[in-house]
Every structure is written in structure tokens, then in C-alpha cells.
Design a protein around this motif. Structure first.
Motif, PDB file in Angstrom:
ATOM      1  N   THR A  12       0.837  -1.191   0.000  1.00 53.40           N
ATOM      2  CA  THR A  12       0.000   0.000   0.000  1.00 53.40           C
ATOM      3  C   THR A  12       0.876   1.247   0.000  1.00 53.40           C
ATOM      4  O   THR A  12       2.044   1.205   0.384  1.00 53.40           O
ATOM      5  CB  THR A  12      -0.931   0.059   1.231  1.00 53.40           C
ATOM      6  OG1 THR A  12      -0.145   0.275   2.415  1.00 53.40           O
ATOM      7  CG2 THR A  12      -1.734  -1.212   1.383  1.00 53.40           C
ATOM      8  N   THR A  13       0.280   2.346  -0.446  1.00 53.71           N
ATOM      9  CA  THR A  13       0.951   3.636  -0.404  1.00 53.71           C
ATOM     10  C   THR A  13      -0.115   4.705  -0.189  1.00 53.71           C
ATOM     11  O   THR A  13      -1.237   4.380   0.226  1.00 53.71           O
ATOM     12  CB  THR A  13       1.746   3.891  -1.702  1.00 53.71           C
ATOM     13  OG1 THR A  13       2.524   5.087  -1.547  1.00 53.71           O
ATOM     14  CG2 THR A  13       0.832   4.040  -2.896  1.00 53.71           C
ATOM     15  N   GLU A  14       0.213   5.958  -0.451  1.00 48.21           N
ATOM     16  CA  GLU A  14      -0.742   7.050  -0.282  1.00 48.21           C
ATOM     17  C   GLU A  14      -0.744   7.891  -1.555  1.00 48.21           C
ATOM     18  O   GLU A  14       0.288   8.438  -1.943  1.00 48.21           O
ATOM     19  CB  GLU A  14      -0.373   7.918   0.932  1.00 48.21           C
ATOM     20  CG  GLU A  14      -0.448   7.167   2.247  1.00 48.21           C
ATOM     21  CD  GLU A  14       0.079   7.980   3.422  1.00 48.21           C
ATOM     22  OE1 GLU A  14       0.364   9.179   3.240  1.00 48.21           O
ATOM     23  OE2 GLU A  14       0.222   7.400   4.510  1.00 48.21           O
ATOM     24  N   ILE A  15      -1.916   7.978  -2.185  1.00 47.78           N
ATOM     25  CA  ILE A  15      -2.083   8.747  -3.407  1.00 47.78           C
ATOM     26  C   ILE A  15      -2.990   9.943  -3.121  1.00 47.78           C
ATOM     27  O   ILE A  15      -4.034   9.796  -2.490  1.00 47.78           O
ATOM     28  CB  ILE A  15      -2.692   7.891  -4.533  1.00 47.78           C
ATOM     29  CG1 ILE A  15      -1.851   6.624  -4.777  1.00 47.78           C
ATOM     30  CG2 ILE A  15      -2.822   8.695  -5.819  1.00 47.78           C
ATOM     31  CD1 ILE A  15      -0.454   6.878  -5.280  1.00 47.78           C
TER      32      ILE A  15
ATOM     33  N   ASN B  66       0.043  12.367  -7.580  1.00 55.51           N
ATOM     34  CA  ASN B  66       0.552  13.066  -6.400  1.00 55.51           C
ATOM     35  C   ASN B  66       1.096  14.433  -6.774  1.00 55.51           C
ATOM     36  O   ASN B  66       1.834  14.585  -7.742  1.00 55.51           O
ATOM     37  CB  ASN B  66       1.632  12.242  -5.689  1.00 55.51           C
ATOM     38  CG  ASN B  66       1.024  11.169  -4.809  1.00 55.51           C
ATOM     39  OD1 ASN B  66      -0.193  11.118  -4.624  1.00 55.51           O
ATOM     40  ND2 ASN B  66       1.848  10.303  -4.274  1.00 55.51           N
ATOM     41  N   SER B  67       0.741  15.411  -5.971  1.00 59.35           N
ATOM     42  CA  SER B  67       1.158  16.790  -6.216  1.00 59.35           C
ATOM     43  C   SER B  67       2.658  16.932  -6.020  1.00 59.35           C
ATOM     44  O   SER B  67       3.225  16.450  -5.044  1.00 59.35           O
ATOM     45  CB  SER B  67       0.424  17.740  -5.260  1.00 59.35           C
ATOM     46  OG  SER B  67       0.990  19.022  -5.293  1.00 59.35           O
ATOM     47  N   GLU B  68       3.302  17.646  -6.937  1.00 65.05           N
ATOM     48  CA  GLU B  68       4.743  17.873  -6.811  1.00 65.05           C
ATOM     49  C   GLU B  68       5.058  18.715  -5.581  1.00 65.05           C
ATOM     50  O   GLU B  68       6.144  18.635  -5.021  1.00 65.05           O
ATOM     51  CB  GLU B  68       5.279  18.562  -8.067  1.00 65.05           C
ATOM     52  CG  GLU B  68       5.241  17.683  -9.314  1.00 65.05           C
ATOM     53  CD  GLU B  68       5.829  18.369 -10.519  1.00 65.05           C
ATOM     54  OE1 GLU B  68       6.344  19.492 -10.348  1.00 65.05           O
ATOM     55  OE2 GLU B  68       5.784  17.796 -11.615  1.00 65.05           O
ATOM     56  N   GLU B  69       4.097  19.554  -5.149  1.00 65.79           N
ATOM     57  CA  GLU B  69       4.310  20.409  -3.986  1.00 65.79           C
ATOM     58  C   GLU B  69       4.579  19.580  -2.737  1.00 65.79           C
ATOM     59  O   GLU B  69       5.319  19.994  -1.852  1.00 65.79           O
ATOM     60  CB  GLU B  69       3.076  21.295  -3.754  1.00 65.79           C
ATOM     61  CG  GLU B  69       2.850  22.338  -4.842  1.00 65.79           C
ATOM     62  CD  GLU B  69       3.973  23.350  -4.890  1.00 65.79           C
ATOM     63  OE1 GLU B  69       4.339  23.872  -3.821  1.00 65.79           O
ATOM     64  OE2 GLU B  69       4.499  23.612  -5.992  1.00 65.79           O
TER      65      GLU B  69
END
Length: 226
Positions: A61-64, A204-207
Motif C-alpha cells: 500500500t501507499t498514499e495517493i 501526487n502533487s509535486e508540492e
């Protein structure tokens, strides 16, 4: 450069789940052991966590960072807007399409049209609950108010579906952050990690990662008996 070197620039974390004894988790345990040192060397600040427990379903799992727009596109593409009788809910489909056309750039700019006033201040209901009755503020913020009220009205329609339709779709999209790997071999595990990486590149946002170093600054070898 290997795509593995870019993991930490697109994903905040990778969690691996496995049973410590079951053959069904052999692939994920083996891949993790063989690749941990290399990936950690290239991504020293990124957590690579292995969680083991008896009878665990092997998975990653990860976080998107899915946005509301991503969710609405997903619901439209998978025909999630349905009435109780199974027919397509045209009113919610139209509302979702209209919401996706919202001019957020203009809304963000017009939010500050009245100098020194923020209509989205978290305490606006306490500080100035009747600000819309102020003729000057309402005139200055006319464009912002029109865009905001339209988006709010559309979202009310979008979320009005039966059987918690919107919440169920949210949960379904969040499951895309997980890949189950029952009896998978090392090759399948590798492809699963790469798949999550590509989701991170797209969504995913580059920020979120702009402060992360793109080169190794410190290296921690970890436990000597790993």
C-alpha cells in the motif's frame, strides 16, 4: 536512471504486508529483502515498512493524493452514478460534469477581490457572519460568490445519491492505493511497486515532495542482521 530512484519524489511511503511463514507471501518477503538496501540507498528519507503477522494477506500500500476531480472522473468512467432501479442518474452525471468545469483559478483570484477580507476564513461565521449583506463586499466578490455557490450546489446534487453512493465511490478509489499479491512471485511484486509509482507520478502533487532532496544526503545501513 532506474524508476526506483524516483520513488521518494512521487510516493510518501511504501508498506509491505506479509505472513512470516506462509508460502503465499514468499514473493513479497523475498523481493523486499533483496531490494530494500538498494531502494533505501536511492531514497533514504522514504519509509519502506514491512509488516508481518500470521495469515496476513500479502499486499503493498501507499498514499495517493486523489482530488475531488479525480473521484468524479472515476465515478463517471465507471458509471457509479446510478438510481435505485439501476438506471443512470442523469442529474448527478450532469452535476459532476459541470463541477469538473469549475474555473478554480478564477475563483482563487476573485477570493481576494475585497482588500483585507477572506470569505473562506475558518472563523468567518464568528467574525463576520452577515458579510454577504454588505453591499460593497458582495459587489467586489460577485464573481467569487457566483462560482462558489454554483460549485456548492453541484456538489449537493453529486452527493445526493442513494446508498451512500459518493462515500462508497471514495472508498473504492482509495483501494487503488493497495495491490494484493496472494501467491505472487518477485516479478509480480516488482510490477506492483512500479504500478504504484506510476500512480504517484500521475496523481501526487509535486508540492508535497518539493522539499525532498533528489540525491542522497545521509545513509543509514539499518540493522546489521537484516
Amino acid at each position: 536512471m532506474s524508476w526506483k530512484a524516483g520513488l521518494s519524489r512521487n510516493l510518501p511511503i511504501l508498506r509491505f504486508f506479509a505472513c512470516p511463514t506462509s508460502p503465499s507471501s514468499n514473493g513479497i518477503r523475498s523481493w523486499y529483502t533483496k531490494n530494500y538496501e538498494t531502494i533505501k540507498a536511492m531514497n533514504p528519507t522514504m519509509p519502506l515498512l514491512l509488516r508481518t503477522t500470521e495469515n496476513a494477506m500479502p499486499a503493498i500500500t501507499t498514499e495517493i493524493d486523489f482530488t475531488t476531480d479525480d473521484l468524479l472522473r472515476y465515478m463517471l468512467q465507471t458509471n457509479k452514478f446510478q438510481n435505485s432501479d439501476g438506471s443512470t442518474a442523469l442529474d448527478r452525471v450532469e452535476a459532476a460534469r459541470a463541477y469538473l468545469q469549475t474555473d478554480w483559478k478564477t475563483m482563487r483570484r476573485e477570493r481576494w477581490a475585497h482588500k483585507g477580507f477572506d470569505p473562506e476564513h475558518p472563523l468567518i461565521d464568528e467574525i463576520d457572519p452577515d458579510w454577504k449583506l454588505d453591499g460593497v463586499k458582495r459587489r467586489d466578490l460577485e464573481v467569487y460568490i457566483a462560482l462558489k455557490e454554483a460549485a456548492d450546489d453541484q456538489m449537493k446534487v453529486i452527493q445526493s445519491g442513494p446508498n451512500e453512493e459518493y462515500t462508497r465511490a471514495e472508498n473504492s478509489l482509495l483501494m487503488c492505493q493497495r495491490v494484493d499479491l496472494w501467491c505472487a512471485g518477485e516479478r509480480e511484486v516488482e510490477e506492483a511497486v512500479k504500478h504504484l509509482y506510476m500512480l504517484g507520478v500521475r496523481f501526487n502533487s509535486e508540492e508535497r515532495f518539493k522539499d525532498n532532496a533528489q540525491y542522497i544526503t545521509e545513509f543509514y545501513p539499518g540493522a546489521s542482521d537484516f
